[in-house]
Motif scaffolding. Sequence first.
Motif, PDB file in Angstrom:
ATOM      1  N   TRP A   6       0.814  -1.225   0.000  1.00 11.37           N
ATOM      2  CA  TRP A   6       0.000   0.000   0.000  1.00 11.37           C
ATOM      3  C   TRP A   6       0.843   1.268   0.000  1.00 11.37           C
ATOM      4  CZ3 TRP A   6      -5.449   0.313   0.448  1.00 11.37           C
ATOM      5  CH2 TRP A   6      -6.103  -0.917   0.566  1.00 11.37           C
ATOM      6  N   LEU A  23      -3.721  -2.033   8.756  1.00  3.34           N
ATOM      7  CA  LEU A  23      -2.898  -2.615   7.683  1.00  3.34           C
ATOM      8  C   LEU A  23      -1.867  -3.564   8.286  1.00  3.34           C
ATOM      9  CD1 LEU A  23      -2.444   0.600   5.499  1.00  3.34           C
ATOM     10  CD2 LEU A  23      -3.480  -1.540   4.720  1.00  3.34           C
ATOM     11  N   LEU A 291     -10.377  -4.228   4.918  1.00  4.23           N
ATOM     12  CA  LEU A 291      -9.128  -4.484   4.192  1.00  4.23           C
ATOM     13  C   LEU A 291      -9.108  -5.888   3.593  1.00  4.23           C
ATOM     14  CD1 LEU A 291      -6.520  -2.783   6.558  1.00  4.23           C
ATOM     15  CD2 LEU A 291      -7.101  -2.107   4.216  1.00  4.23           C
TER      16      LEU A 291
END
Length: 339
Positions: A6, A23, A291
């Motif tokens: 990312w 994340l 996510l």
Amino acid sequence: MTQLTWGLIGASDIAETGMIPALRRVGARIAGVASGNAEHARRFAERNEIPTTTSDFSLDALLGDPAVQAVYVSSTNEQHLAHASAAAAAGKHVLCEKPLSTDLEAGRQIAATCAAHGVVLGVNHHLPAAGTHRTVRRLVGDGAVGRVLSVNVRHTSLLPERLRGWRLSGVAGAGVVMDLSCHDASVVNPLLGTRAVEATAMTVKQGRWETAAEDAASSVLLYDDDVLVRLHDSFTTPYTPSYLEVHGELGSITARGVMTPQPVGDVFLSDGSGEREIDVPDRRHPYDVTLEEFSRAVHGDGRPVVDGRDAVNALAVCLAILESARSGRRAAVEFTPTS
Ligand code: NDP
């Protein structure tokens, strides 16, 4: 599943406090951050242990990095269009913060640009990903309350001091409606699965602070089939528990303490047999679910929890609320049906 690499667009509070931890929890890699302020970004990157491959933290540098597969856009709302569009044009999948944009045309443009470049667009309206909200949707879908007649949402808290910047300013995208009512709409729209028709609303400035934008709103929405929805959103009440209620012909669901990014809250069903607590099997953090579903969609499996059209429809509800509050009249919702 292989986790994505990312890039972050926006050295924001929510990136630091919410998305970067998520994340890392799901095992994704963060390759860099782009920001309009290099010194701010340098400190941000250092604090959050983000690799700094460029000295200027420019968008071009981040989007030019072939390692970056997806970007998380958490710049201020009026910049989402430029940032998401640039990312899509560079072939990066886009997870954008809510509201998707500040007007419908821009929101639709982001969705169209992502589609044109063949990249996935997800929007971090995290509530629909929460186990509590999915449990409520399942109950409604299974007919536990019969025909739904009304939905009530209370989404209130005291705006933390560190967030009393642009949200209380006169910029497009400021105010409690764009901040909290848009979350409510992202919950109610898929829960009812029908069209939001019109809104009537009042907004006020009731906090003990200087604000150019509304900081509390009370809205009534009409959905298809005469379903009434009532929303109370505010930045001003520190101790009010949040809730989502769904009332139908055969029963009522009360989900307490669920209008929060935390994986908390409880779901109760009342019907002819009395009230009972309903098990919420999935207590993962809603950001992690968002996510994981996004990553799956990038790998060709399924779709993001909230996609571009969902987010545009949440925005459409907010814009109708604001229009009604401004005009003192009912305002039509420019809703895009799902099929
Ligand atoms: P912030 O005010 O923290 O950050 C927004 C932008 O302001 C940053 O991207 C950064 O610009 C700039 N900025 C912030 N701090 C500084 C500083 N000290 N010096 C210079 N520039 C600074 O916004 P939020 O994190 O509150 O919100 C960002 C987005 O996320 C919004 O779209 C908001 O609606 C959304 N959001 C969503 C939430 C959710 O529940 N899903 C919760 C909170 C926010 P630059 O881009 O140039 O780095």
